[in-house]
Design a protein around this motif. Sequence first.
Motif, PDB file in Angstrom:
ATOM      1  N   ALA A  69      32.940  61.481  49.145  1.00 18.73           N
ATOM      2  CA  ALA A  69      34.314  61.586  49.919  1.00 18.73           C
ATOM      3  C   ALA A  69      35.399  60.728  49.069  1.00 18.73           C
ATOM      4  N   ALA A  70      34.804  59.495  48.802  1.00 19.50           N
ATOM      5  CA  ALA A  70      35.663  58.536  47.601  1.00 19.50           C
ATOM      6  C   ALA A  70      35.637  59.028  46.419  1.00 19.50           C
ATOM      7  N   ALA A  71      34.618  59.843  45.677  1.00 17.04           N
ATOM      8  CA  ALA A  71      34.862  60.394  44.182  1.00 17.04           C
ATOM      9  C   ALA A  71      36.016  61.570  44.377  1.00 17.04           C
ATOM     10  N   VAL A  72      35.741  62.271  45.533  1.00 18.22           N
ATOM     11  CA  VAL A  72      36.901  63.513  45.512  1.00 18.22           C
ATOM     12  C   VAL A  72      38.127  62.890  45.619  1.00 18.22           C
ATOM     13  N   SER A  81      41.429  70.257  39.788  1.00 14.20           N
ATOM     14  CA  SER A  81      41.334  71.409  40.894  1.00 14.20           C
ATOM     15  C   SER A  81      39.969  71.130  41.651  1.00 14.20           C
ATOM     16  N   ALA A  82      39.713  72.020  42.393  1.00 14.49           N
ATOM     17  CA  ALA A  82      38.519  71.771  43.425  1.00 14.49           C
ATOM     18  C   ALA A  82      37.367  72.205  42.370  1.00 14.49           C
ATOM     19  N   GLU A  83      37.562  73.175  41.657  1.00 11.29           N
ATOM     20  CA  GLU A  83      36.422  73.588  40.914  1.00 11.29           C
ATOM     21  C   GLU A  83      36.002  72.399  39.696  1.00 11.29           C
ATOM     22  N   GLN A  84      37.198  71.823  39.243  1.00  7.29           N
ATOM     23  CA  GLN A  84      36.972  70.672  38.276  1.00  7.29           C
ATOM     24  C   GLN A  84      36.239  69.465  39.034  1.00  7.29           C
ATOM     25  N   VAL A  85      36.725  69.353  40.196  1.00  2.00           N
ATOM     26  CA  VAL A  85      36.108  68.254  40.991  1.00  2.00           C
ATOM     27  C   VAL A  85      34.642  68.377  41.353  1.00  2.00           C
ATOM     28  N   ALA A  86      34.394  69.617  41.593  1.00  2.00           N
ATOM     29  CA  ALA A  86      32.869  70.123  41.929  1.00  2.00           C
ATOM     30  C   ALA A  86      32.155  70.127  40.605  1.00  2.00           C
ATOM     31  N   GLU A  87      32.657  70.289  39.649  1.00  2.00           N
ATOM     32  CA  GLU A  87      31.841  70.373  38.422  1.00  2.00           C
ATOM     33  C   GLU A  87      31.346  68.801  38.094  1.00  2.00           C
ATOM     34  N   ARG A  88      32.524  68.025  38.210  1.00  2.00           N
ATOM     35  CA  ARG A  88      31.963  66.674  37.875  1.00  2.00           C
ATOM     36  C   ARG A  88      31.002  65.826  38.839  1.00  2.00           C
ATOM     37  N   ILE A  89      31.327  66.085  40.260  1.00  2.00           N
ATOM     38  CA  ILE A  89      30.371  65.542  41.195  1.00  2.00           C
ATOM     39  C   ILE A  89      29.001  66.409  41.520  1.00  2.00           C
ATOM     40  N   ARG A  90      29.162  67.395  40.839  1.00  2.00           N
ATOM     41  CA  ARG A  90      27.773  68.454  40.956  1.00  2.00           C
ATOM     42  C   ARG A  90      27.712  68.984  42.487  1.00  2.00           C
ATOM     43  N   CYS A  91      28.579  69.618  42.940  1.00  2.00           N
ATOM     44  CA  CYS A  91      28.712  70.056  44.342  1.00  2.00           C
ATOM     45  C   CYS A  91      29.456  71.457  44.153  1.00  2.00           C
ATOM     46  N   THR A  92      29.597  72.149  45.131  1.00  2.00           N
ATOM     47  CA  THR A  92      30.249  73.500  45.222  1.00  2.00           C
ATOM     48  C   THR A  92      31.719  73.092  45.710  1.00  2.00           C
ATOM     49  N   PRO A  93      32.610  74.183  45.051  1.00  2.00           N
ATOM     50  CA  PRO A  93      33.802  73.865  45.335  1.00  2.00           C
ATOM     51  C   PRO A  93      34.299  74.057  46.790  1.00  2.00           C
ATOM     52  N   ARG A  94      33.426  74.726  47.698  1.00  2.00           N
ATOM     53  CA  ARG A  94      33.645  74.590  49.113  1.00  2.00           C
ATOM     54  C   ARG A  94      33.481  73.301  49.580  1.00  2.00           C
ATOM     55  N   THR A  95      32.180  72.552  49.083  1.00  2.00           N
ATOM     56  CA  THR A  95      32.211  71.189  49.663  1.00  2.00           C
ATOM     57  C   THR A  95      33.558  70.223  49.276  1.00  2.00           C
ATOM     58  N   VAL A  96      34.085  70.643  48.087  1.00  2.00           N
ATOM     59  CA  VAL A  96      35.482  69.831  47.791  1.00  2.00           C
ATOM     60  C   VAL A  96      36.452  70.012  49.017  1.00  2.00           C
ATOM     61  N   TYR A  97      36.405  71.385  49.135  1.00  2.00           N
ATOM     62  CA  TYR A  97      37.583  72.013  50.072  1.00  2.00           C
ATOM     63  C   TYR A  97      37.458  71.392  51.489  1.00  2.00           C
ATOM     64  N   ARG A  98      36.123  71.205  51.895  1.00  2.00           N
ATOM     65  CA  ARG A  98      35.633  70.508  53.059  1.00  2.00           C
ATOM     66  C   ARG A  98      35.965  68.986  53.226  1.00  2.00           C
ATOM     67  N   ARG A 100      38.263  67.589  51.313  1.00  2.00           N
ATOM     68  CA  ARG A 100      39.876  67.322  51.150  1.00  2.00           C
ATOM     69  C   ARG A 100      40.374  67.558  52.606  1.00  2.00           C
ATOM     70  N   LYS A 101      39.961  68.463  53.407  1.00  2.00           N
ATOM     71  CA  LYS A 101      40.218  68.714  54.682  1.00  2.00           C
ATOM     72  C   LYS A 101      40.159  67.550  55.389  1.00  2.00           C
ATOM     73  N   ARG A 102      38.986  66.898  55.462  1.00  2.00           N
ATOM     74  CA  ARG A 102      38.589  65.678  56.266  1.00  2.00           C
ATOM     75  C   ARG A 102      39.591  64.513  55.832  1.00  2.00           C
ATOM     76  N   ILE A 103      39.649  64.501  54.660  1.00  2.00           N
ATOM     77  CA  ILE A 103      40.706  63.520  54.101  1.00  2.00           C
ATOM     78  C   ILE A 103      42.006  63.508  54.605  1.00  2.00           C
ATOM     79  N   ARG A 104      42.613  64.485  54.630  1.00  2.00           N
ATOM     80  CA  ARG A 104      43.942  65.023  55.150  1.00  2.00           C
ATOM     81  C   ARG A 104      44.042  64.803  56.554  1.00  2.00           C
ATOM     82  N   GLN A 105      42.819  65.011  57.374  1.00  2.00           N
ATOM     83  CA  GLN A 105      42.929  64.645  58.840  1.00  2.00           C
ATOM     84  C   GLN A 105      42.604  63.297  59.170  1.00  2.00           C
ATOM     85  N   GLY A 106      42.241  62.727  58.206  1.00  2.00           N
ATOM     86  CA  GLY A 106      41.806  61.177  58.504  1.00  2.00           C
ATOM     87  C   GLY A 106      40.517  60.906  59.300  1.00  2.00           C
TER      88      GLY A 106
END
Length: 109
Positions: A69-72, A81-98, A100-106
Amino acid sequence: MGLSWRALCPACPHGHPFPENLYIDTRGWTCCRQCWRTEPDPPDPPDPVAIDRAVAGDPPERLSARERAAAVARLDARGLSAEQVAERIRCTPRTVYRIRKRIRQGTTR
């Protein structure tokens, strides 16, 4: 119904002797009174080196949820973009979207 396996043991996994520490909770589960009263261990703090490596594109073999979460959050601040972030931290774009959603919700840990 007979006694549970825990009630038949001489001590709990942490070494507190039964039966003086035996406790049966409202669900009927047998527990150790001493262990029941202790506070859970606080979660491990995120490793700043692991976060730096993930942001640089060379993440360690395993990132904790907090580290991911800190890296995202850092990579989002750079406008990736979510795809670029996912490639950097080696996860799926869907994980990045989730995340991001948690970060926005606090609700990030």
